[in-house]
Each structure stands twice: as structure tokens, then as C-alpha cells.
Write a protein that holds these residues in place. Structure first.
Motif, PDB file in Angstrom:
ATOM      1  N   HIS A   4      -6.346   7.639  -1.994  1.00 39.46           N
ATOM      2  CA  HIS A   4      -6.864   6.298  -1.718  1.00 39.46           C
ATOM      3  C   HIS A   4      -8.018   5.905  -2.612  1.00 39.46           C
ATOM      4  O   HIS A   4      -8.751   6.756  -3.106  1.00 39.46           O
ATOM      5  N   HIS A  40       0.830  -1.208   0.000  1.00 45.92           N
ATOM      6  CA  HIS A  40       0.000   0.000   0.000  1.00 45.92           C
ATOM      7  C   HIS A  40       0.874   1.271   0.000  1.00 45.92           C
ATOM      8  O   HIS A  40       0.695   2.150  -0.829  1.00 45.92           O
ATOM      9  N   GLU A  41       1.828   1.323   0.925  1.00 50.56           N
ATOM     10  CA  GLU A  41       2.665   2.531   1.033  1.00 50.56           C
ATOM     11  C   GLU A  41       3.525   2.723  -0.219  1.00 50.56           C
ATOM     12  O   GLU A  41       3.749   3.850  -0.642  1.00 50.56           O
ATOM     13  N   HIS A  61       1.775   4.655  -2.773  1.00 50.66           N
ATOM     14  CA  HIS A  61       1.879   6.108  -2.541  1.00 50.66           C
ATOM     15  C   HIS A  61       3.238   6.618  -3.028  1.00 50.66           C
ATOM     16  O   HIS A  61       3.320   7.632  -3.709  1.00 50.66           O
TER      17      HIS A  61
END
Ligand SMILES: [Zn+2]
Length: 263
Positions: free
Chosen positions: A217, A206-207, A210
Motif C-alpha cells: 500500500h 484498488h484491488e 494488487h
């Protein structure tokens, strides 16, 4: 829209940026807008321009027409938060002593294994290469607790300490080189050492989304960039990559010099 700039303007701005970066507060200054907003800085920052798509994303086609969540992403003061030099250099923490059999060492080693899995997954879409020195990393993954980030509640005026976060990504800007300087960024990913083993992979996946440019999101639970932790974390989805591709087709000030002109 491009405005002509005098050389002195970006040199002084560049040294200001280096100073702020060395103090580690550039991000805070930037987002809180101490007089520097994207619009005002038009003359001292590179103009917004589009980079060519990296071949990995150029060759990506979604046969399912699954759509994307690009409209949910946040805007940054420099345009799209994308990389334009490949492979992207990535550093991650690793235990210093390789012949240690303690439980804490083993936990650290498992953390490294999960980090490497997440990197391998994203590597199919954007080329990544390991660097062993932290300061050389475009993306830096630290096994550290994210700061609590106390805030003041605007209604009560009282300090609020939010729940401890398990992972966080932040960015910094700086100028690279001086011939002429290129506006660049660095992404810092913090993953808590207290995160349970089965959640490490999904947190890093997930990170990293980014850190690679998906700044925001997804509202859909089956995307890796869904805003909340879920019971059965999904792999990188078709929608994640559709979104990533769109992000890389947007204009940015990153990776450009001040003297560069679009044509
Ligand atoms: Zn997130």
C-alpha cells in the motif's frame, strides 16, 4: 545464483503444487512455510529473472517526477508478482439472466458496470482481455464476501473475528504446461455484494492494482493504492504507475521454467 537441478525434483514438486492447488490451500501452505521457503526451494523453482517491460510501461514517463511508493511494498516468496504474458486474461462475474428487472439484478448489473470501468482504467497501462470462463482467468473478480479470516491473538490466546472486509485479493501459484512447466500465478479478487454503489469503483480499482502486481500500500491518500478507504477516492495516480513500472522491472520466478538459464 543458479543451481543445477535434476529433472525428478521439479516433476515431483510440480505434482505436489497441483495437488495443493486442487485443494485450494496452496497460498496458506506457501506463506506459512511448511518447509518450503523461497531459499530452500531454490533448486526446485525457476531462478529469479527479469522480464522485458511491456511496451505500455516502457513508454510511460512521469514528467512531474512525482516519485513512487515501491519501498512500502511487501516481498513475495517468488519475487515480483508480475504478469509476463499479454494481454492478461481477466474474468468477472456477470448475472446469468440478462432479462431480469428485479432490484437485485439491477444492483448486480451496476456492479458489472463499475468493474468494467476499473478494468478500462488499468488497461491503459497493462493490456487486459476478457475471458468468459472463470477457469481461464489470470485474474478472477468475484462478487463475493471476503472470508472473515479469524486469527488468534498472540497475547490473549483468544480467537479474534475481525470486522467484515469489503474487498480482498489473494494469489495462488501453479505450474502451467509441462514442456517444461512454467511457474504461474492466479489472482483472485473478492468484492462484497454489500459494498455501497459509490465505493465499488474505487474498491475494484484498488484491488486490481494488487492483482497487477502492486503488492502493498501507499502511505499517500491521493494514490489509488492508499491503505485505507477515503471520502473522495482518487483515480489511478502518477505515483501508482511509477510504482507499477518499478514492480515490473524487478526479478521474479513467475513466468520462467526451471530449465531456463539467465545469461
Ligand atoms: Zn489493499
Amino acid at each position: 545464483m543458479i543451481r543445477k537441478t535434476r529433472i525428478g525434483q521439479y516433476l515431483s514438486f510440480s505434482s505436489l503444487v497441483s495437488l495443493l492447488l486442487s485443494l485450494g490451500i496452496l497460498t496458506i501452505i506457501w506463506v506459512s512455510g511448511l518447509g518450503v521457503t523461497a531459499k530452500e526451494s531454490e533448486g526446485v523453482l525457476p531462478p529469479l529473472q527479469i522480464h522485458p517491460l511491456p511496451s505500455t510501461l516502457k513508454n510511460w514517463h512521469d514528467p512531474q517526477n512525482a516519485g513512487d511508493y515501491f519501498s512500502y511494498l511487501e516481498e513475495s516468496p517468488v519475487g515480483s508478482l508480475i504478469w509476463s504474458e499479454f494481454p492478461i486474461k481477466i474474468y468477472w462475474d456477470q448475472p446469468a439472466n440478462l432479462v431480469d428487472n428485479s432490484a437485485s439484478h439491477q444492483r448486480f448489473q451496476q456492479w458489472v458496470t463499475e468493474v468494467e470501468k476499473a478494468i478500462a482504467e488499468w488497461n491503459s497501462y497493462l493490456p487486459l482481455v476478457e475471458v468468459k470462463q472463470e477457469e481461464l482467468g489470470d485474474i478472477i473478480i468475484k462478487r463475493d464476501n471476503p472470508p472473515l479470516g479469524t486469527t488468534i491473538n498472540p497475547e490473549t490466546g483468544k480467537l479474534e473475528i475481525p470486522r467484515a472486509r469489503s474487498a480482498q485479493t489473494s494469489y495462488k501459484f501453479y505450474f502451467k504446461g509441462d514442456n517444461p512447466p512454467v511457474l504461474s500465478h492466479q489472482m483472485i479478487v473478492l468484492i462484497s455484494p454489500n459494498l455501497s454503489q459509490e465505493l465499488i469503483l474505487s474498491a475494484i480499482r484498488h484491488e486490481l492494482g494488487h492483482a497487477l502486481g502492486i503488492w502493498g500500500h501507499s502511505p499517500v491518500e491521493t494514490d489509488a493504492l492508499y491503505f485505507s478507504q477515503v471520502r473522495n477516492p482518487p483515480p489511478i495516480s502518477v505515483r501508482d504507475i511509477n510504482t507499477l513500472k518499478k514492480v515490473y522491472q524487478q526479478p521474479t520466478r513467475l513466468g520462467w521454467t526451471i530449465s531456463q538459464r539467465s545469461h
